[in-house]
Design an enzyme around this catalytic site. Structure first.
Site, mmCIF file in Angstrom:
data_model
loop_
_atom_site.group_PDB
_atom_site.id
_atom_site.type_symbol
_atom_site.label_atom_id
_atom_site.label_comp_id
_atom_site.label_asym_id
_atom_site.label_seq_id
_atom_site.Cartn_x
_atom_site.Cartn_y
_atom_site.Cartn_z
ATOM 1 C CE LYS A 53 -77.077 70.224 -70.706
ATOM 2 N NZ LYS A 53 -78.038 70.703 -71.715
ATOM 3 C CB SER A 133 -81.113 71.546 -69.624
ATOM 4 O OG SER A 133 -80.494 71.190 -70.851
ATOM 5 C CB SER A 157 -81.106 73.164 -73.414
ATOM 6 O OG SER A 157 -82.277 72.629 -72.848
#
Length: 380
Positions: A53, A133, A157
């Site tokens: 990420k 996210s 997330s």
């Protein structure tokens, strides 16, 4: 890399899940092949491509958190990236995310960032939400762009995008994995974690990131060093294992099907009414943590040197909001407006911790449960 080029960007089937590719990845892969043939494999992650990420620092790609402001944020490796490399993993690239880990714009779609665009769900492109996210981390695995990916979670997330893309996501106990070199929201709740297609891969990736980081207080306190979570995994039956099912969720057909699958595998599932708990000032916890934690990240780990905190980012975005913050920056503006005394902040954290634990601890103890079954990130 061919598959990413074919399906991820600039065509009618694009998913926008990969934000950057490691410029040295072919060279590193060849080196790993040679080492593997020479018998130098020291961990099951050896030679496996991993996507990160893009709020996780890497030395040869900027760490943007999806924000235009951080496009020149060139850094050293985060602690967990150092551990992955020590265990032989190949960093394939960076995954798109909901910008600033979905604590930025307020009413914006999950999976959107100004740098990476809108990530789309491969199971229903422009139909199903990606979850956030860690949107790109999950979509990339579902679309077979990489075997495994690393996400991060404050509250949902990892769990949400893993659920939305039919994957296995784990939010570990805080401190088991270092947060050093990861763009923060909340030092109280943040942690990285693995997103994979199955449980054994999840355990292998999780294990490859463990280690005691003296620079992260939670990691230093947890005392976990080089754990092995994968060797003991086996396909045991669930005879006598007790799970709790939340009665309000027993109207969901998929939840009921999962509960029945567990029962058929031998588990006992006890239905119960959840504790009625309040979680007051949760948004304030995030505000007050990020107000303190983001400047610390810039000072200790950030590489651009242009920004000191949230106010600087707001000011930067305001000069070209169409390209830098098209959905606004309401949550960042809320951080600036919020403040508290140390005593008040401690009370907020104490109440949230006690109430959150009570939600799980009361039924776990009362019914002697091994775990509680939920959906997506409903109880994150």
């Amino acid at each position: 890399m061919h598959r990413i080029k074919k399906f991820d960007r600039n065509n009618a089937r694009s998913l926008n899940s990969v934000i950057a590719l490691n410029p040295d990845v072919i060279k590193e892969a060849k080196e790993k092949d040679s080492a593997f043939q020479a018998g130098q494999r020291n961990h099951p992650i050896f030679g496996i491509p991993v996507l990160l990420k893009d709020n996780i620092n890497t030395e040869n790609m900027p760490t943007t958190a999806g924000a235009v402001a951080l496009q020149k944020n060139n850094t050293d490796d985060a602690y967990i990236v150092e551990r992955l490399k020590e265990n032989g993993a190949i960093i394939l690239g960076k995954a798109n995310l909901s910008e600033w880990a979905y604590f930025f714009c307020g009413e914006c779609p999950s999976g959107y960032s100004a740098v990476g665009g809108q990530t789309l769900n491969p199971y229903g492109r422009k139909i199903l939400d990606t979850g956030g996210s860690s949107s790109g981390s999950a979509v990339a695995i579902a679309a077979n762009f990489a075997p495994v990916a690393v996400g991060s979670e404050t509250s949902g997330s990892i769990l949400s995008p893993a659920s939305q893309n039919s994957l296995v996501g784990l939010k570990p106990t805080i401190g088991v994995l270092s947060r050093g070199g990861i763009v923060p929201i909340s030092s109280t709740l943040d942690t990285p974690g693995p997103i994979t297609k199955n449980v054994i891969d999840n355990a292998i990736l999780f294990s490859a990131m463990t280690g005691k980081d003296p620079q992260d207080p939670a990691s230093a306190k947890s005392g976990r060093v080089n754990e092995d979570y994968y060797s003991s995994i086996s396909k045991k039956n669930l005879e006598g294992v007790r799970f709790g099912a939340l009665k309000p969720l027993m109207e969901d057909s998929l939840y009921i099907a999962a509960v029945n699958d567990l029962r058929e595998a031998g588990a006992e599932v006890i239905e119960f009414e959840p504790e009625k708990v309040e979680l007051p000032n949760f948004l304030r916890l995030l505000n007050l943590d990020m107000k303190k934690d983001l400047p610390e990240y810039f000072e200790k780990y950030g590489g651009s040197g242009e920004f000191r905190g949230v106010e600087d980012v707001i000011a930067y975005n305001s000069t070209d909001s169409l390209n830098r913050s098209p959905y606004g920056q309401a949550l960042f503006e809320g951080i600036v407006k919020d403040s508290s005394t140390d005593k008040e902040f401690a009370a907020i954290k104490d109440t949230l911790k006690r109430n959150g634990r009570r939600f799980f601890d009361v039924p776990m103890k009362k019914h002697n449960l091994k775990g509680i079954l939920s959906i997506n990130n409903y109880h994150a």
